[in-house]
Scaffold this active site. Structure first.
Site, mmCIF file in Angstrom:
data_model
loop_
_atom_site.group_PDB
_atom_site.id
_atom_site.type_symbol
_atom_site.label_atom_id
_atom_site.label_comp_id
_atom_site.label_asym_id
_atom_site.label_seq_id
_atom_site.Cartn_x
_atom_site.Cartn_y
_atom_site.Cartn_z
ATOM 1 N N ALA A 88 -20.168 -6.492 -9.309
ATOM 2 C CA ALA A 88 -20.079 -5.794 -10.601
ATOM 3 C C ALA A 88 -20.265 -4.284 -10.495
ATOM 4 O O ALA A 88 -20.827 -3.652 -11.386
ATOM 5 C CB ALA A 88 -21.067 -6.392 -11.602
ATOM 6 N N ASP A 99 -11.819 -15.250 -3.695
ATOM 7 C CA ASP A 99 -12.774 -15.019 -4.780
ATOM 8 C C ASP A 99 -12.711 -16.225 -5.719
ATOM 9 O O ASP A 99 -11.743 -17.000 -5.709
ATOM 10 C CB ASP A 99 -12.427 -13.717 -5.524
ATOM 11 C CG ASP A 99 -13.625 -13.154 -6.303
ATOM 12 O OD1 ASP A 99 -14.657 -13.862 -6.407
ATOM 13 O OD2 ASP A 99 -13.514 -12.020 -6.803
ATOM 14 N N ASP A 111 -20.328 -16.569 -9.545
ATOM 15 C CA ASP A 111 -21.434 -15.702 -9.954
ATOM 16 C C ASP A 111 -21.107 -15.081 -11.306
ATOM 17 O O ASP A 111 -19.967 -15.155 -11.768
ATOM 18 C CB ASP A 111 -21.634 -14.592 -8.898
ATOM 19 C CG ASP A 111 -20.360 -13.798 -8.655
ATOM 20 O OD1 ASP A 111 -19.286 -14.426 -8.498
ATOM 21 O OD2 ASP A 111 -20.413 -12.549 -8.630
ATOM 22 N N CYS A 114 5.389 9.127 3.607
ATOM 23 C CA CYS A 114 5.372 10.525 3.161
ATOM 24 C C CYS A 114 6.119 11.458 4.114
ATOM 25 O O CYS A 114 6.615 12.500 3.695
ATOM 26 C CB CYS A 114 3.943 11.001 2.999
ATOM 27 S SG CYS A 114 3.056 10.020 1.781
ATOM 28 N N CYS A 158 0.474 14.293 3.250
ATOM 29 C CA CYS A 158 0.191 13.145 4.099
ATOM 30 C C CYS A 158 1.347 12.982 5.073
ATOM 31 O O CYS A 158 2.477 13.345 4.761
ATOM 32 C CB CYS A 158 0.046 11.904 3.206
ATOM 33 S SG CYS A 158 -0.043 10.336 4.088
ATOM 34 N N CYS A 172 1.982 9.885 6.687
ATOM 35 C CA CYS A 172 2.222 8.472 6.950
ATOM 36 C C CYS A 172 3.735 8.227 6.974
ATOM 37 O O CYS A 172 4.514 9.100 6.595
ATOM 38 C CB CYS A 172 1.517 7.602 5.901
ATOM 39 S SG CYS A 172 2.402 7.430 4.341
HETATM 40 N N1 GUN Z 1 -14.741 -8.786 -7.892
HETATM 41 C C1 GUN Z 1 -15.238 -7.561 -8.220
HETATM 42 N N2 GUN Z 1 -16.547 -7.663 -8.568
HETATM 43 C C2 GUN Z 1 -16.876 -8.974 -8.466
HETATM 44 C C3 GUN Z 1 -18.106 -9.688 -8.682
HETATM 45 O O1 GUN Z 1 -19.142 -9.129 -9.062
HETATM 46 N N3 GUN Z 1 -18.076 -11.035 -8.434
HETATM 47 C C4 GUN Z 1 -16.932 -11.685 -8.022
HETATM 48 N N4 GUN Z 1 -16.975 -12.977 -7.777
HETATM 49 N N5 GUN Z 1 -15.771 -11.018 -7.816
HETATM 50 C C5 GUN Z 1 -15.753 -9.683 -8.038
HETATM 51 ZN ZN ZN Z 2 1.425 8.953 2.910
#
Ligand code: GUN
Ligand code: ZN
Length: 496
Positions: A196, A93, A128, A284, A279, A281
């Protein structure tokens, strides 16, 4: 068709696909969940994610790496894969989310993508602007213009084999979201995150999340791989997959673990409130809640994070099998029963049944009518829309019972809520192989009446008789006046 993405099986707008990630020399099966790795604080080692959880792709934040000198040096020096000790694909990201929370972030798309490329990322992200929900149209539009410039900047960089994200923003304005998506799809960028939506999910606005995804999907078209940015709670995965999302990233498994929270497919529990672990897993099945509580903070966090990931991947496998078996919407319906916010989300999804219908396969696993909402599924809508294609005789009986003797009618079709009428010969064809309850609900009868109306309106010259059990008044009221309605017991008496 996008070069790097291929779709296989489908159910509703959900699909099993293959995302080719050339720089990692990997093909990722979707839907896929990318655990979020905080390079400053590894809750579970990436090598263990790969070996024990089968993780093929993860996501980390290139902005944090770039801002932390030791990490920056190491990443530039030995590469991201060696630094994290992970052989799979890595998405990075940008600083966008940090930018939205702390205003002092300063990095351009060109700088961050070149950095992502330099450290060996397999899928990069431009800067962004994650416009939050409920902002004015003006703000959403002006920030979209900045995001679109970031996409253009990203497109202009020569990045070799790395794939690039084209985030789709637009806040809670569906038309802006759709336009942003169409714009993103027209670039030659590769993966399409819906951005978002984290604030929507944090406040349990799953219906608004569905609206955002539905709008983005309309603009993107079916062939684009779609990432739901910041989504990874197991409760909502089936819903998001059914809307056509392919990639997810989960920070929830680690963040929630740190707060003592235990994820389930029906919501989040506090470890402190649990007397039993629901659970099986590896974590758990060998411990009680008291055992977990007695661990030191780091160990308890790690164990909770492992459970949280196990349930998340278990749900993802269940979703993929549901797509293969053709019962994804039945799974979504079960999840909708688990939490009122998911119920809202499912109802919002059904508001877009026409959009789902366009992708939904014409034949799949047995349709299970398990709630009033089943009556609004795309399979029902499709049948109603296609009733005008069926040839009908002059005098047609539509009946919930068997075919009568005698020649009073030229033919007798079956009537089954929620579908309504269909020719008896189609009984073995999808979706009429449906398993429906013996006690049809009001919504199923209303939908069946809508089917009757569609058929009657398409055939003005045919005489219709409708033979039914006791239908709800709301359903009867929707049957056109000119249809003769008979109670089934009368017909049986005649036949005897
Ligand atoms: N991580 C969670 N939402 C967003 C987003 O809208 N844009 C970016 N770049 N990372 C994110
Ligand atoms: Zn578990």
């Amino acid at each position: 068709m996008r070069d790097h993405f291929e779709m296989r099986d489908a159910d509703a707008a959900g699909r099993i696909g293959r995302l080719e990630v050339p720089r990692a020399d990997r093909t990722i099966e979707t839907p896929a969940l990318m655990p979020v790795i905080n390079p400053n604080r590894l809750t579970i080692e990436p090598a263990r994610l790969e070996a024990e959880f089968g993780v093929e792709i993860l996501i980390t934040n290139s902005y944090i790496i770039r801002e932390t000198e030791s990490l920056r040096e190491q990443a530039l020096d030995e590469g991201l894969h060696a630094m994290l000790e992970f052989d799979g694909a890595i998405m990075t990201d940008s600083g966008s989310f940090q930018l939205s929370e702390y205003s002092d972030v300063e990095v351009t798309t060109k700088e961050i993508i070149e950095f992502q490329h330099a450290i060996g990322s397999d899928i990069g992200t431009p800067v962004d602007i994650p416009t939050p929900p409920d902002v004015s149209r003006e703000q959403a539009e002006s920030e979209l213009a900045t995001t679109q410039q970031a996409l253009a900047d990203a497109e202009a960089i020569d990045v070799g084999e790395i794939l690039l994200n084209a985030p789709v923003q637009g806040s809670t304005h569906p038309d802006l979201r759709e336009d942003a998506a169409a714009h993103a799809a027209a670039t030659d960028l590769d993966v399409f995150p819906v951005g978002a939506v984290v604030p929507l999910m944090n406040s349990y606005r799953y219906d608004d999340m569905v609206e955002a995804v539905a709008a983005a999907k309309r603009g993107l078209g079916a062939d684009c791989p779609v990432h739901l940015f910041g989504a990874g709670h197991p409760m909502m995965l089936a819903l998001a997959v059914a809307m056509g999302c392919d990639l997810f990233d989960s920070a929830a498994y680690a963040l929630y673990a740190r707060a003592g929270r235990y994820l389930t497919v029906a919501g989040t529990q506090q470890l402190d409130d649990l007397d039993y672990l629901p659970c099986s897993c590896p974590i758990c099945s060998e411990r009680t809640p008291a055992d977990l509580r007695s661990e030191d903070d780091d160990t308890r966090t790690r164990l909770l994070a492992e459970h949280n990931l196990h349930v998340t991947f278990e749900e993802l496998r269940r979703i993929k099998q549901a797509i293969r078996s053709g019962n994804l919407l039945e799974l979504v319906e079960r999840r909708a029963r688990g939490h009122p916010a998911m119920y809202d989300g499912y109802r919002a999804l059904l508001d877009h049944a026409d959009q789902l219908e366009a992708e939904d396969p014409v034949s799949k696993g047995t349709f299970f009518h398990t709630s009033a909402e089943s009556a609004r599924r795309p399979e029902v809508l499709r049948h109603h829309e296609r009733l005008d294609r069926l040839a009908v005789p002059d005098r047609l009986l539509l009946t919930e019972g068997g075919a009568p003797d005698g020649d009073e009618y030229d033919d007798a079709w079956r009537v089954v809520p929620p579908f309504g009428p269909f020719p008896r010969e189609l009984s073995d064809s999808y979706p009429f192989t449906a398993a429906v309850p013996d006690r049809p609900d009001r919504a199923g009868q209303v939908a069946a009446a809508d089917g009757v109306r569609a058929l009657v309106e398409a055939n003005p010259d045919t005489e219709f008789t409708l033979a039914i059990n006791d239908w709800h008044r709301d359903a009867i009221d929707r049957v056109p006046e000119r249809v003769e309605i008979e109670s089934l017991s009368t017909i049986h008496d005649d036949g005897d």
